[in-house]
Scaffold this motif. Structure first.
Motif, mmCIF file in Angstrom:
data_model
loop_
_atom_site.group_PDB
_atom_site.id
_atom_site.type_symbol
_atom_site.label_atom_id
_atom_site.label_comp_id
_atom_site.label_asym_id
_atom_site.label_seq_id
_atom_site.Cartn_x
_atom_site.Cartn_y
_atom_site.Cartn_z
ATOM 1 N N GLU A 197 0.654 -1.534 -0.264
ATOM 2 C CA GLU A 197 0.052 -0.401 -0.171
ATOM 3 C C GLU A 197 1.011 1.328 -0.040
ATOM 4 O O GLU A 197 0.843 2.063 -1.019
ATOM 5 C CB GLU A 197 -1.195 -0.117 1.309
ATOM 6 N N ALA A 198 1.704 1.280 0.435
ATOM 7 C CA ALA A 198 2.812 2.720 0.647
ATOM 8 C C ALA A 198 3.492 2.733 -1.013
ATOM 9 O O ALA A 198 3.525 3.571 -1.128
ATOM 10 C CB ALA A 198 4.013 2.316 2.139
ATOM 11 N N ARG A 199 4.201 1.422 -1.189
ATOM 12 C CA ARG A 199 4.565 1.922 -2.589
ATOM 13 C C ARG A 199 3.655 2.519 -2.874
ATOM 14 O O ARG A 199 4.168 3.302 -4.465
ATOM 15 C CB ARG A 199 4.981 0.884 -2.739
ATOM 16 N N VAL A 200 2.429 1.412 -3.351
ATOM 17 C CA VAL A 200 1.767 2.604 -4.127
ATOM 18 C C VAL A 200 0.970 3.978 -5.201
ATOM 19 O O VAL A 200 0.610 4.790 -5.294
ATOM 20 C CB VAL A 200 0.464 1.373 -4.559
ATOM 21 N N ARG A 201 0.672 4.074 -3.242
ATOM 22 C CA ARG A 201 0.747 5.508 -2.308
ATOM 23 C C ARG A 201 1.248 6.261 -2.512
ATOM 24 O O ARG A 201 1.713 7.603 -3.876
ATOM 25 C CB ARG A 201 0.101 5.696 -0.667
ATOM 26 N N ARG A 202 3.224 6.474 -2.713
ATOM 27 C CA ARG A 202 3.760 7.163 -2.876
ATOM 28 C C ARG A 202 3.758 7.416 -4.180
ATOM 29 O O ARG A 202 4.329 8.247 -5.342
ATOM 30 C CB ARG A 202 4.733 6.328 -2.946
ATOM 31 N N ALA A 203 3.630 6.107 -5.373
ATOM 32 C CA ALA A 203 3.672 6.812 -6.386
ATOM 33 C C ALA A 203 2.648 7.421 -7.390
ATOM 34 O O ALA A 203 2.808 8.226 -8.035
ATOM 35 C CB ALA A 203 3.579 4.622 -7.364
ATOM 36 N N VAL A 204 1.192 7.476 -6.464
ATOM 37 C CA VAL A 204 0.129 7.774 -6.939
ATOM 38 C C VAL A 204 0.190 9.630 -6.914
ATOM 39 O O VAL A 204 -0.044 10.617 -7.138
ATOM 40 C CB VAL A 204 -1.509 7.717 -6.087
ATOM 41 N N LEU A 205 1.026 9.542 -5.453
ATOM 42 C CA LEU A 205 1.079 10.855 -4.465
ATOM 43 C C LEU A 205 2.299 12.076 -5.435
ATOM 44 O O LEU A 205 2.300 13.322 -5.521
ATOM 45 C CB LEU A 205 1.197 11.006 -3.431
ATOM 46 N N GLY A 206 3.619 10.975 -6.323
ATOM 47 C CA GLY A 206 4.598 11.626 -6.705
ATOM 48 C C GLY A 206 5.251 11.167 -7.866
ATOM 49 O O GLY A 206 5.875 11.397 -8.008
ATOM 50 N N LYS A 207 3.366 11.155 -8.690
ATOM 51 C CA LYS A 207 4.837 10.671 -9.634
ATOM 52 C C LYS A 207 3.510 10.566 -10.946
ATOM 53 O O LYS A 207 2.356 10.319 -10.498
ATOM 54 C CB LYS A 207 5.519 9.240 -10.140
ATOM 55 N N TYR A 208 3.950 10.632 -12.129
ATOM 56 C CA TYR A 208 2.551 10.262 -12.837
ATOM 57 C C TYR A 208 2.268 9.411 -13.533
ATOM 58 O O TYR A 208 3.326 8.310 -13.636
ATOM 59 C CB TYR A 208 2.729 11.821 -14.310
ATOM 60 N N PRO A 209 1.339 8.872 -14.239
ATOM 61 C CA PRO A 209 1.336 7.450 -14.915
ATOM 62 C C PRO A 209 2.091 7.044 -15.459
ATOM 63 O O PRO A 209 2.595 5.861 -15.558
ATOM 64 C CB PRO A 209 0.138 7.929 -15.438
ATOM 65 N N ASP A 210 2.556 7.716 -16.234
ATOM 66 C CA ASP A 210 3.247 7.456 -17.952
ATOM 67 C C ASP A 210 4.917 6.993 -17.077
ATOM 68 O O ASP A 210 5.841 7.305 -17.615
ATOM 69 C CB ASP A 210 3.670 8.862 -18.921
ATOM 70 N N GLN A 211 5.385 8.154 -15.894
ATOM 71 C CA GLN A 211 6.264 7.760 -15.283
ATOM 72 C C GLN A 211 6.412 6.138 -14.643
ATOM 73 O O GLN A 211 7.368 5.453 -14.055
ATOM 74 C CB GLN A 211 7.066 8.533 -14.081
ATOM 75 N N VAL A 212 5.584 5.310 -14.297
ATOM 76 C CA VAL A 212 4.998 3.786 -13.671
ATOM 77 C C VAL A 212 4.772 3.030 -14.790
ATOM 78 O O VAL A 212 3.971 1.655 -14.829
ATOM 79 C CB VAL A 212 5.070 3.831 -13.052
ATOM 80 N N ALA A 213 5.244 3.574 -16.324
ATOM 81 C CA ALA A 213 4.920 2.910 -17.607
ATOM 82 C C ALA A 213 3.488 2.664 -17.708
ATOM 83 O O ALA A 213 3.042 1.762 -18.090
ATOM 84 C CB ALA A 213 5.111 1.510 -17.767
#
Length: 346
Positions: free
Chosen positions: A82-98
């Motif tokens: 959950e923490a990993r997904v939360r960091r991605a959603v709050l800190g990155k754009y979708p295209d930064q995670v393919a």
């Protein structure tokens, strides 16, 4: 098969045929026999599930229990996931995670969870996670690639505070100005109607437009004009002339970089009236810093409902709405409440 099971199956069959079960007794130990309740109208599949469960485990199978996840049960995502997904959603754009897209949506977050952990979650569950992370669905602000972040930061930290300070010394009013176009074929928006019966709105087949120029202050003042045709230097100066003649104090006018605002004739006109009006330019490609943009959206939403038949009707609808807003200074002041323009609220 038990008496209860046999009776339950007869009731289920009667239920599927549209009949109602009646209370009966005489089963084991004088207990009331189980039958589908006519007041609850349980679905037939639910009735059969009850009957089959009783056949397998008796009364214990029909005991109601606590719904939802029990204390200590594991969530779909553990704390690390959950923490990993939360960091991605709050800190990155979708295209930064393919992933495709410019902003996060529930399907994209669900796909991210599937890609990373091989876990399939429902959109409802994804929505609950997003809300628990302090997020909500919002319409994104469009920002031009050409915008200079340093210029925006300088405007917020240095240039606008200097304008506000000078306006205080001059006992002047700060006005933000912008223009917008209103079209006859603008969307009316959604409305309620019976399912399968889309409402029909009569509209003229002719296309026409009207322009609106408005200036507002964080004190709730609103000045405007409606005009047809192109936005030109003479049109702009006619509005400014009315503005300075109407007001009994100096004006600090904040505008965008429209070519008309930079015309030589405009500069010359302003140079002759420095005691009455000064003009300041917003950073380029930064319309979100101008609170009049929010007024423009307000105008378009309300005027679209008027359904005008000609340019005069469109202009009249716009003027009527803006006069209403002139009598609602609190509504005008509320435009400065959005985070992007709160810098101008003080």
């Amino acid at each position: 098969m038990s008496v209860y099971g046999c009776y339950g199956r007869r009731c289920a069959a009667a239920f599927s045929a549209g009949t109602r079960g009646s209370a009966a007794s005489g089963g084991r130990g004088g207990q009331s026999r189980i039958h589908p309740s006519s007041s609850v109208h349980n679905a037939l599949n639910t009735v059969w599930r009850w009957v089959n469960a009783f056949d397998r485990k008796g009364n214990k199978a029909l005991k109601t229990g606590r719904r939802g996840r029990r204390p200590g049960e594991q969530k779909a995502l553990d704390a690390r996931q959950e923490a990993r997904v939360r960091r991605a959603v709050l800190g990155k754009y979708p295209d930064q995670v393919a992933l495709p897209g410019l902003v996060w949506t529930r399907p994209q977050v669900r796909q991210l969870v599937r890609n990373w952990f091989g876990i399939g979650l429902s959109l409802v569950t994804i929505g609950k996670y997003l809300r628990s992370w302090g997020m909500s669905p919002q319409k994104p602000i469009r920002r031009a690639y050409e915008q200079n972040p340093e210029a925006v930061a300088r405007w917020l930290a240095e240039r606008y505070p200097a304008i506000a300070k000078q306006a205080g010394k001059d006992k002047a009013v700060i006005l933000w100005l912008d223009q917008t176009g209103l079209r006859s074929d603008a969307s009316v928006g959604k409305g309620w109607a019976p399912v399968g019966k889309t409402p029909v709105v009569g509209k003229t087949g002719k296309r026409f437009d009207v322009n609106v120029m408005a200036a507002i202050s964080n004190r709730g003042e609103l000045y405007f004009t409606c005009f047809t045709g192109s936005f030109t230097g003479p049109v702009f100066l006619a509005f400014l002339d009315r503005l300075v003649r109407h007001l009994d104090r100096k004006v600090h006018l904040v505008v965008d970089g429209h070519p008309v605002h930079r015309r030589i004739m405009v500069r010359d006109w302003l140079a002759e009236r420095v005691d009455q009006i000064q003009m300041h330019f917003l950073p380029g490609y930064a319309p979100e810093l101008n609170p009049v943009e929010l007024l423009n959206g307000d105008i378009k939403r309300h005027v679209a409902q008027a359904n005008p038949a000609n340019p005069a009707g469109l202009a009249a609808a716009a003027a009527t709405h803006l006069r209403r807003r002139q009598n609602q200074p609190e509504m005008v002041k509320a435009l400065f409440g959005k985070p992007e323009v709160q810098y101008a609220a003080g």
